[in-house]
Design a protein around this motif. Structure first.
Motif, PDB file in Angstrom:
ATOM      1  N   VAL A 198       0.839  -1.212   0.000  1.00  0.00           N
ATOM      2  CA  VAL A 198       0.000   0.000   0.000  1.00  0.00           C
ATOM      3  C   VAL A 198       0.865   1.251   0.000  1.00  0.00           C
ATOM      4  O   VAL A 198       0.484   2.286  -0.568  1.00  0.00           O
ATOM      5  CB  VAL A 198      -0.942  -0.040   1.224  1.00  0.00           C
ATOM      6  N   SER A 199       2.053   1.192   0.617  1.00  0.00           N
ATOM      7  CA  SER A 199       2.924   2.367   0.711  1.00  0.00           C
ATOM      8  C   SER A 199       3.615   2.698  -0.600  1.00  0.00           C
ATOM      9  O   SER A 199       4.153   3.797  -0.743  1.00  0.00           O
ATOM     10  CB  SER A 199       3.976   2.156   1.801  1.00  0.00           C
ATOM     11  N   GLU A 200       3.659   1.769  -1.552  1.00  0.00           N
ATOM     12  CA  GLU A 200       4.325   2.043  -2.816  1.00  0.00           C
ATOM     13  C   GLU A 200       3.578   3.115  -3.596  1.00  0.00           C
ATOM     14  O   GLU A 200       2.358   3.282  -3.466  1.00  0.00           O
ATOM     15  CB  GLU A 200       4.419   0.762  -3.640  1.00  0.00           C
ATOM     16  N   ALA A 201       4.338   3.856  -4.404  1.00  0.00           N
ATOM     17  CA  ALA A 201       3.759   4.967  -5.165  1.00  0.00           C
ATOM     18  C   ALA A 201       2.711   4.448  -6.148  1.00  0.00           C
ATOM     19  O   ALA A 201       2.962   3.515  -6.914  1.00  0.00           O
ATOM     20  CB  ALA A 201       4.865   5.720  -5.910  1.00  0.00           C
ATOM     21  N   GLY A 202       1.535   5.053  -6.105  1.00  0.00           N
ATOM     22  CA  GLY A 202       0.466   4.725  -7.032  1.00  0.00           C
ATOM     23  C   GLY A 202      -0.338   3.498  -6.675  1.00  0.00           C
ATOM     24  O   GLY A 202      -1.304   3.181  -7.378  1.00  0.00           O
ATOM     25  N   SER A 203       0.020   2.804  -5.573  1.00  0.00           N
ATOM     26  CA  SER A 203      -0.692   1.568  -5.231  1.00  0.00           C
ATOM     27  C   SER A 203      -1.973   1.845  -4.461  1.00  0.00           C
ATOM     28  O   SER A 203      -2.975   1.166  -4.642  1.00  0.00           O
ATOM     29  CB  SER A 203       0.220   0.651  -4.410  1.00  0.00           C
ATOM     30  N   PHE A 204      -1.956   2.836  -3.593  1.00  0.00           N
ATOM     31  CA  PHE A 204      -3.122   3.093  -2.758  1.00  0.00           C
ATOM     32  C   PHE A 204      -4.326   3.527  -3.589  1.00  0.00           C
ATOM     33  O   PHE A 204      -5.469   3.267  -3.210  1.00  0.00           O
ATOM     34  CB  PHE A 204      -2.788   4.174  -1.727  1.00  0.00           C
ATOM     35  N   ALA A 205      -4.074   4.177  -4.719  1.00  0.00           N
ATOM     36  CA  ALA A 205      -5.177   4.628  -5.558  1.00  0.00           C
ATOM     37  C   ALA A 205      -5.946   3.462  -6.167  1.00  0.00           C
ATOM     38  O   ALA A 205      -7.111   3.623  -6.561  1.00  0.00           O
ATOM     39  CB  ALA A 205      -4.659   5.554  -6.659  1.00  0.00           C
ATOM     40  N   ASN A 206      -5.319   2.290  -6.257  1.00  0.00           N
ATOM     41  CA  ASN A 206      -5.990   1.130  -6.850  1.00  0.00           C
ATOM     42  C   ASN A 206      -6.762   0.299  -5.824  1.00  0.00           C
ATOM     43  O   ASN A 206      -7.437  -0.661  -6.211  1.00  0.00           O
ATOM     44  CB  ASN A 206      -4.956   0.229  -7.543  1.00  0.00           C
ATOM     45  N   THR A 207      -6.663   0.636  -4.547  1.00  0.00           N
ATOM     46  CA  THR A 207      -7.384  -0.102  -3.526  1.00  0.00           C
ATOM     47  C   THR A 207      -8.818   0.416  -3.399  1.00  0.00           C
ATOM     48  O   THR A 207      -9.167   1.477  -3.915  1.00  0.00           O
ATOM     49  CB  THR A 207      -6.667   0.002  -2.175  1.00  0.00           C
ATOM     50  N   THR A 208      -9.635  -0.346  -2.681  1.00  0.00           N
ATOM     51  CA  THR A 208     -11.030   0.056  -2.486  1.00  0.00           C
ATOM     52  C   THR A 208     -11.133   1.364  -1.708  1.00  0.00           C
ATOM     53  O   THR A 208     -11.907   2.263  -2.074  1.00  0.00           O
ATOM     54  CB  THR A 208     -11.789  -1.064  -1.743  1.00  0.00           C
ATOM     55  N   VAL A 209     -10.345   1.473  -0.652  1.00  0.00           N
ATOM     56  CA  VAL A 209     -10.374   2.697   0.146  1.00  0.00           C
ATOM     57  C   VAL A 209      -9.856   3.882  -0.666  1.00  0.00           C
ATOM     58  O   VAL A 209     -10.397   4.989  -0.595  1.00  0.00           O
ATOM     59  CB  VAL A 209      -9.548   2.504   1.433  1.00  0.00           C
ATOM     60  N   GLY A 210      -8.788   3.662  -1.441  1.00  0.00           N
ATOM     61  CA  GLY A 210      -8.260   4.738  -2.267  1.00  0.00           C
ATOM     62  C   GLY A 210      -9.256   5.227  -3.296  1.00  0.00           C
ATOM     63  O   GLY A 210      -9.420   6.446  -3.510  1.00  0.00           O
ATOM     64  N   ARG A 211      -9.951   4.316  -3.948  1.00  0.00           N
ATOM     65  CA  ARG A 211     -10.962   4.726  -4.926  1.00  0.00           C
ATOM     66  C   ARG A 211     -12.112   5.469  -4.263  1.00  0.00           C
ATOM     67  O   ARG A 211     -12.640   6.444  -4.805  1.00  0.00           O
ATOM     68  CB  ARG A 211     -11.464   3.492  -5.678  1.00  0.00           C
ATOM     69  N   TRP A 212     -12.482   5.029  -3.062  1.00  0.00           N
ATOM     70  CA  TRP A 212     -13.562   5.719  -2.355  1.00  0.00           C
ATOM     71  C   TRP A 212     -13.154   7.128  -1.948  1.00  0.00           C
ATOM     72  O   TRP A 212     -13.925   8.076  -2.083  1.00  0.00           O
ATOM     73  CB  TRP A 212     -13.964   4.905  -1.133  1.00  0.00           C
ATOM     74  N   LEU A 213     -11.918   7.265  -1.438  1.00  0.00           N
ATOM     75  CA  LEU A 213     -11.432   8.598  -1.059  1.00  0.00           C
ATOM     76  C   LEU A 213     -11.337   9.520  -2.261  1.00  0.00           C
ATOM     77  O   LEU A 213     -11.672  10.713  -2.179  1.00  0.00           O
ATOM     78  CB  LEU A 213     -10.075   8.472  -0.370  1.00  0.00           C
ATOM     79  N   GLN A 214     -10.866   8.977  -3.383  1.00  0.00           N
ATOM     80  CA  GLN A 214     -10.751   9.809  -4.582  1.00  0.00           C
ATOM     81  C   GLN A 214     -12.117  10.251  -5.079  1.00  0.00           C
ATOM     82  O   GLN A 214     -12.289  11.405  -5.504  1.00  0.00           O
ATOM     83  CB  GLN A 214     -10.011   9.034  -5.668  1.00  0.00           C
ATOM     84  N   ALA A 215     -13.097   9.362  -5.021  1.00  0.00           N
ATOM     85  CA  ALA A 215     -14.441   9.741  -5.476  1.00  0.00           C
ATOM     86  C   ALA A 215     -15.141  10.656  -4.484  1.00  0.00           C
ATOM     87  O   ALA A 215     -15.909  11.541  -4.887  1.00  0.00           O
ATOM     88  CB  ALA A 215     -15.277   8.472  -5.695  1.00  0.00           C
ATOM     89  N   ARG A 216     -14.866  10.478  -3.191  1.00  0.00           N
ATOM     90  CA  ARG A 216     -15.585  11.265  -2.174  1.00  0.00           C
ATOM     91  C   ARG A 216     -14.976  12.641  -1.979  1.00  0.00           C
ATOM     92  O   ARG A 216     -15.693  13.637  -1.865  1.00  0.00           O
ATOM     93  CB  ARG A 216     -15.556  10.486  -0.847  1.00  0.00           C
ATOM     94  N   TYR A 217     -13.659  12.731  -1.930  1.00  0.00           N
ATOM     95  CA  TYR A 217     -13.000  13.992  -1.604  1.00  0.00           C
ATOM     96  C   TYR A 217     -12.198  14.583  -2.768  1.00  0.00           C
ATOM     97  O   TYR A 217     -11.526  15.594  -2.581  1.00  0.00           O
ATOM     98  CB  TYR A 217     -12.068  13.803  -0.405  1.00  0.00           C
TER      99      TYR A 217
END
Length: 865
Positions: A468-487
């Motif tokens: 998850v700490s690697e660059a660009g990996s968090f955006a592909n997770t469920t939480v990352g996609r939710w944060l990107q869509a919500r905020y």
């Protein structure tokens, strides 16, 4: 009627009060009057409250030390009781330190009082009054008593620590004796175990049968109520867990190639979240059974062991399913075939079930008081069964074929190191049990199952955090996609969130995994609590004690102080100073000063809460002062200069200043440097010491009033007085030019080409000076043109002489033309050689011609200027 009663009651009260006053007066009159003389009467010697409390606490502590020694001998074979004694000894040692702390203020008061009394008179000097002598003796006696109490407290603390060390040694010996106790496996032992089995089963049926009958007859409603509430809690927990965390634990069957990050994340959370939910449910069920008084004292340990066994089996099954994924090969974490995963999964669960049943049987035998031979035989059977499972796992062929890489094809054998490790573990358990070390074999088998499962989960969590700490990996997770869509977070913000999420996952892995492993290796919860307490409050480095809790609270208080300071700054600036219509620069200076003061106060509060003794840093500060004086001289100078600028305010934010080669608006004043923005939008950072030591011009120091000067030149044919009138009219007619001070026109000079005038006018805002000058020049040009007054420009009469004898330019050009023609005609070479000037002369004439052209260009440029 009620009023009459009230009046009667008031009169009675007044009469009683008067009688009491008379009685008191008469008694006071009859009593003799004594006048005490503080000088002649010796003060009564009384111990302070702190000393009395310390004496009582020490007496109780000394009795407790003796009691602990006796209990240590009695509980040498009970690990849980030894742990309780260890906790008591630790608390006793800490309480002795508290005694010393409580007596410290009193000893300080005594020293101060003795200093006030002064030294005793020497031999031959006048004697002191008896009161002072008695006071000094009383203080010395109390100080000696406090010192004796402090010594007793140190002795009790040392004894408590010694008892703690003895308990630790006793626990180590007990653990080693339990593991390495040897029981020979003989036919007699087996026969005794089988004979004891029947007795245990009959006793088990009687005990739990009577309990079940009692609950069904007399606790039926309570049992049904606990079952109902347990099912309700299970429904809420399971439904809530899947609703809140379904995106983290549910695998997408349609995704045929999920990224490795998603596989790790889903595997980790599908283990942790359901296990925690089931643990909470089990705790609620046990609490409900206790609250409804369903459990009995002899049944409670077995019920607890059953709940623990079910939780352990559930955890191991979730772990095996997360790693092997028998029905979803795309989400599998290891490179095993489909058939291998379907075989390994039940084998792993079988090991957990066997180990759990062995644990329940052991607790049941202890509660029923079964013979030791039966306990040994049960352990022997469970160890053999787990060894057989390990050997069966070693013989499985689970690996995906290297040639095809298709998990649906039959698998290949394990790598040699894995298969041999499994075989050695299985055979080793059998041999250890056959040699009679059943306790050691059971302990090793339990660690293989439980500790292995915990370590595997921790490793998966660690890999998940790293992924998850690697660059660009968090955006592909469920939480990352939710944060990107919500905020609507950017990729950089998501990467930073991923770094924080990775750190939190690793911290969660350590906080959950390490205590569980310690519990499996024979440590008790009290041990972990003591270590955690020491880690958070009592880290010793030499003579320095560090408290992580204190530091944490200090940081929290510092952050709260910063938040309060920022809030107060905003409130003061927006609600108080803004309504008072204060100048922007003054508001900024006040706000900046309050900000620095708030930071300093917050830092002092944080340091004091953290428990950092500033007096211990005095020596270091003194040693660093010399280095600060030399190495940080400029920084300190700029800091002090910044404070002077904020206090004196020679300029403020928004002022137009000129210093050296820098001119612009002040944007920010800090304690180290001042930011100035030039008219070209360039930010220049000027150290504060330069602004203090060098001259600084401020166009807007007291007000924004400024003067604009417009020089004007007219022809010598113009009437100077008329020009002055025209310029004055133009200045008065401009809307931004002030009438007071009145604009003025000065006849300043007789120029080379013009009569020079200068228009001087004042404007309310010096920042409008450039636009006002531009507008005035335009109006002056238009008005002078309308009045037929010429604005001259410089003119020059230029006389150019070329050649050696003063020849004109025409003669020179003709000579040059003749020379060129003679060169082209071969028949005229001899004439050309006679009539053509020499090469030296031609070079001089060309140089002179070029010099004349250059001088004309310079004159023309000067005229333009």
């Amino acid at each position: 009627m009620r009023l009459n009663r009230l009046i009667v009651f008031m009169l009675a009260a007044l009469l009683m009060a008067a009688g009491g006053v008379r009685a008191q007066t008469s008694s006071s009159e009859s009593a003799p009057v004594t006048i005490s003389n503080p000088v002649s009467a010796a003060p009564e010697v009384q111990a302070s409250a702190a000393v009395v409390a310390a004496q009582e606490k020490l007496a109780a502590s000394e009795k407790q030390v003796a009691k602990l020694k006796a209990q240590l001998e009695e509980s040498a074979t009970d690990d849980s009781q030894l742990v309780d004694l260890k906790v008591t000894a630790e608390a006793l040692a800490r309480s002795m330190l508290e005694i010393g702390v409580s007596l410290r203020p009193r000893i300080t008061e005594i020293k101060a009082r003795i200093d006030q009394l002064g030294a005793a008179p020497a031999e031959g000097e006048p004697a002191e009054p008896e009161v002072i002598v008695a006071e000094r003796a009383r203080l010395a006696e109390e100080r000696a008593e406090i010192n004796a109490l402090t010594g007793r407290a140190e002795t009790v603390s040392l004894q408590a620590n010694e008892i703690g060390d003895q308990i630790a040694g006793a626990r180590r010996d007990l653990f080693a004796n339990t593991l390495f106790k040897r029981t020979e496996i003989t036919p007699t032992l087996i026969a005794d175990a089988f004979s004891a089995t029947g007795n245990e089963w009959s006793q088990l049926s009687r005990t739990y049968g009577s309990w079940a009958t009692f609950v069904w007859k007399f606790k039926r409603q309570a049992l049904l109520g606990s079952i109902f509430f347990s099912l309700l809690a299970a429904l809420v927990l399971i439904a809530g867990a899947y609703r809140l965390f379904g995106g983290l634990i549910i695998r997408d069957a349609d995704n045929e190639d999920p990224p490795y990050t998603s596989r790790l994340s889903v595997a980790f959370w599908s283990i942790i979240i359901p296990t925690m939910a089931m643990t909470l449910l089990a705790a609620l069920v046990f609490a409900l059974m206790n609250s409804f008084a369903i459990l009995r004292a002899d049944v409670t340990p077995v019920i607890q062991s059953l709940i623990a066994m079910m939780l352990g089996v559930y955890f191991i099954s979730k772990l095996a399913r997360a790693i092997l994924a028998p029905k979803m090969p795309a989400w599998r974490l290891v490179n095993v075939s489909n058939g291998g995963a379907r075989v390994l999964f039940p084998l792993v669960v079988a090991m957990a079930v066997i180990n759990g049943l062995d644990y329940v049987e052991d607790v049941m035998s202890n509660s029923l008081g079964s013979p030791v031979v039966l306990t040994v035989m049960k352990g022997f059977i469970s160890v053999f069964m787990m060894a057989l499972v390990l050997i069966a796992m070693a013989l499985v062929k689970p690996m995906v074929p290297k040639t095809s890489g298709d998990p649906s094809e039959p698998g290949q054998p394990w790598p040699r190191i894995i298969s041999r490790t499994l075989l050695v573990a299985g055979i080793g358990l059998m041999v250890t049990a056959l040699l009679g070390y059943v306790g050691l074999a059971r302990f090793a088998a339990t660690q293989i199952v439980v500790t292995g499962g915990i370590l595997t989960t921790m490793y998966i969590g660690y890999l998940s955090g790293q992924a998850v700490s690697e660059a660009g990996s968090f955006a592909n997770t469920t939480v990352g996609r939710w944060l990107q869509a919500r905020y609507k977070l950017s990729l950089m913000a998501l990467d930073q969130c991923g770094l924080g999420a990775g750190l939190l996952i690793n911290l969660l892995v350590l906080l959950m995994g390490v205590p569980l492993i310690l519990l499996q290796w024979g440590f008790q919860i009290q041990d972990i609590e003591i270590w955690f307490y020491r880690l958070m409050t009592d880290i010793r480095i030499g003579g320095i004690t560090i408290s992580l809790v204190g530091i944490l609270f200090g940081v929290v208080m510092f952050v709260l102080g910063l938040i309060a300071t920022r809030w107060f700054q905003r409130w003061l600036d927006g609600s108080v100073m803004a309504r008072g219509r204060m100048d922007t620069g003054v508001r900024n200076s006040i706000k900046t000063g309050i900000g620095y003061l708030g930071v300093a106060v917050a830092a002092l509060i944080g340091i004091s809460v953290a428990g950092i003794d500033l007096s211990s840093l005095a020596l270091v500060a003194g040693a660093l002062s010399l280095g600060i004086g030399f190495g940080l001289q400029n920084i300190v100078s700029n800091f002090v200069s910044g404070l002077i600028l904020l206090a004196e305010r020679p300029f403020k934010v928004g002022d137009w200043v000129v210093t050296g080669s820098t001119e612009g608006f002040v944007k920010k004043i800090s304690v180290r440097a001042t930011e100035i923005e030039t008219f070209s939008r360039q930010s220049i950072i000027v150290p504060n010491s330069e602004l203090i030591n060098a001259p600084v011009g401020n166009w807007t120091h007291r007000n924004k009033l400024g003067r604009v000067d417009v020089p004007v030149g007219v022809s010598y044919d113009a009437d100077p007085r008329r020009v002055i009138e025209i310029l004055s009219e133009i200045a008065r007619g401009h809307e931004l030019v002030l009438n007071n001070p009145e604009p003025s026109v000065h006849f300043v000079n007789f120029g080379d080409s013009s009569l020079d005038f200068e228009l001087k006018a004042h404007v309310a805002d010096v920042l409008d000076g450039l636009s006002v000058r531009t507008e005035l020049r335009l109006r002056i040009f238009e008005r002078l043109k309308a009045e037929n007054i010429e604005i001259p420009f410089p003119q020059r009469d230029l006389n150019i002489k070329l050649g050696e004898g003063g020849e004109t330019l025409t003669t020179l050009v003709a000579d040059l033309s003749d020379g060129d023609a003679a060169t082209d005609d071969p028949s005229a070479k001899n004439k050309a050689s006679v009539s053509k000037p020499s090469a030296h002369t031609l070079r001089k004439r060309r140089a002179a011609l070029k010099a004349g052209q250059d001088s004309m260009e310079e004159d023309s440029g000067e005229g333009d200027r």
